[in-house]
Every structure is written in C-alpha cells, then in structure tokens.
Scaffold this motif. Structure first.
Motif, PDB file in Angstrom:
ATOM      1  N   ALA A  24      28.738  36.577  42.832  1.00  0.00           N
ATOM      2  CA  ALA A  24      29.739  35.538  42.573  1.00  0.00           C
ATOM      3  C   ALA A  24      29.175  34.391  41.730  1.00  0.00           C
ATOM      4  CB  ALA A  24      30.340  35.027  43.884  1.00  0.00           C
ATOM      5  N   PRO A  25      28.030  33.810  42.091  1.00  0.00           N
ATOM      6  CA  PRO A  25      27.507  32.719  41.256  1.00  0.00           C
ATOM      7  C   PRO A  25      27.148  33.169  39.843  1.00  0.00           C
ATOM      8  CG  PRO A  25      26.460  32.696  43.399  1.00  0.00           C
ATOM      9  CD  PRO A  25      27.258  33.956  43.314  1.00  0.00           C
ATOM     10  N   SER A  26      26.707  34.410  39.696  1.00  0.00           N
ATOM     11  CA  SER A  26      26.365  34.879  38.352  1.00  0.00           C
ATOM     12  C   SER A  26      27.602  34.908  37.461  1.00  0.00           C
ATOM     13  CB  SER A  26      25.708  36.264  38.410  1.00  0.00           C
ATOM     14  OG  SER A  26      26.633  37.285  38.693  1.00  0.00           O
ATOM     15  N   LYS A  27      28.742  35.246  38.021  1.00  0.00           N
ATOM     16  CA  LYS A  27      29.990  35.271  37.249  1.00  0.00           C
ATOM     17  C   LYS A  27      30.478  33.859  36.950  1.00  0.00           C
ATOM     18  CE  LYS A  27      30.195  39.504  36.570  1.00  0.00           C
ATOM     19  NZ  LYS A  27      30.025  39.975  35.192  1.00  0.00           N
ATOM     20  N   VAL A  28      30.318  32.953  37.903  1.00  0.00           N
ATOM     21  CA  VAL A  28      30.724  31.558  37.684  1.00  0.00           C
ATOM     22  C   VAL A  28      29.848  30.938  36.595  1.00  0.00           C
ATOM     23  CG1 VAL A  28      30.911  29.277  38.741  1.00  0.00           C
ATOM     24  CG2 VAL A  28      31.701  31.304  39.989  1.00  0.00           C
ATOM     25  N   ALA A  30      28.616  32.443  34.203  1.00  0.00           N
ATOM     26  CA  ALA A  30      29.045  33.060  32.947  1.00  0.00           C
ATOM     27  C   ALA A  30      30.402  32.530  32.484  1.00  0.00           C
ATOM     28  CB  ALA A  30      29.102  34.577  33.097  1.00  0.00           C
ATOM     29  N   GLY A  31      30.996  31.597  33.254  1.00  0.00           N
ATOM     30  CA  GLY A  31      32.236  30.964  32.838  1.00  0.00           C
ATOM     31  C   GLY A  31      33.490  31.450  33.532  1.00  0.00           C
ATOM     32  N   GLU A  32      33.359  32.398  34.458  1.00  0.00           N
ATOM     33  CA  GLU A  32      34.533  32.881  35.188  1.00  0.00           C
ATOM     34  C   GLU A  32      34.835  31.955  36.357  1.00  0.00           C
ATOM     35  OE1 GLU A  32      34.734  37.042  36.125  1.00  0.00           O
ATOM     36  OE2 GLU A  32      33.490  37.567  34.408  1.00  0.00           O
ATOM     37  N   THR A  33      36.059  32.001  36.823  1.00  0.00           N
ATOM     38  CA  THR A  33      36.459  31.214  37.977  1.00  0.00           C
ATOM     39  C   THR A  33      35.955  31.872  39.259  1.00  0.00           C
ATOM     40  OG1 THR A  33      38.330  30.327  39.210  1.00  0.00           O
ATOM     41  CG2 THR A  33      38.708  32.380  38.067  1.00  0.00           C
ATOM     42  N   ILE A  34      35.758  31.079  40.291  1.00  0.00           N
ATOM     43  CA  ILE A  34      35.318  31.610  41.582  1.00  0.00           C
ATOM     44  C   ILE A  34      36.439  32.385  42.277  1.00  0.00           C
ATOM     45  CG2 ILE A  34      35.898  29.556  42.923  1.00  0.00           C
ATOM     46  CD1 ILE A  34      32.767  31.706  43.430  1.00  0.00           C
ATOM     47  N   THR A  35      37.673  32.099  41.896  1.00  0.00           N
ATOM     48  CA  THR A  35      38.826  32.754  42.532  1.00  0.00           C
ATOM     49  C   THR A  35      38.719  34.265  42.411  1.00  0.00           C
ATOM     50  OG1 THR A  35      40.196  30.853  41.971  1.00  0.00           O
ATOM     51  CG2 THR A  35      41.343  32.890  42.578  1.00  0.00           C
ATOM     52  N   GLY A  36      38.774  34.927  43.541  1.00  0.00           N
ATOM     53  CA  GLY A  36      38.698  36.378  43.578  1.00  0.00           C
ATOM     54  C   GLY A  36      37.290  36.919  43.681  1.00  0.00           C
ATOM     55  N   HIS A  37      36.296  36.064  43.451  1.00  0.00           N
ATOM     56  CA  HIS A  37      34.917  36.506  43.579  1.00  0.00           C
ATOM     57  C   HIS A  37      34.353  36.227  44.967  1.00  0.00           C
ATOM     58  CE1 HIS A  37      34.712  36.511  39.073  1.00  0.00           C
ATOM     59  NE2 HIS A  37      34.062  37.612  39.361  1.00  0.00           N
TER      60      HIS A  37
END
Length: 58
Positions: A24-28, A30-37
């Motif tokens: 989850a933090p790796s995606k955040v 990278a600019g993605e939202t935390i929603t759904g992660h």
C-alpha cells in the motif's frame, strides 16, 4: 486450492498482511490514492497486489 492445518493458517495470514502493508505505501508513494489499497477492497487492487507480490517475492 491449498489446504492448511488450522494452526498454520493465522501465520500465513500474517505473512500476507505484512506484504499488503508494504504494498500500500509503495503505491501511495507512486502517486496512487490509498483508497482501495488499505484495506485491499477492490479486485483491481488485489490483482495489482498479486502482481507486485510475485515481482517482489514478498
């Protein structure tokens, strides 16, 4: 399908949760939202996690 003895199931769940907590933090970052992660609630996020998990051996 893989069957596990009940006493091992919680350990496997902990390993997957630990990997999700790294994903989850790796995606955040990278600019993605935390929603759904966190928690992983959407099929597309779970598919991304599966691919990330395979690539990162986590």
């Amino acid at each position: 399908m893989i069957l596990l003895p009940a006493h091992l199931a919680r350990h496997v769940g902990a390993v997957v949760m630990t990997a999700l907590l790294a994903f989850a933090p790796s995606k955040v970052r990278a600019g993605e939202t935390i929603t759904g992660h966190d928690p992983a609630t959407k099929d597309e996020k779970l598919e991304k996690f599966a691919a990330w998990h395979k690539t990162n051996n986590r």
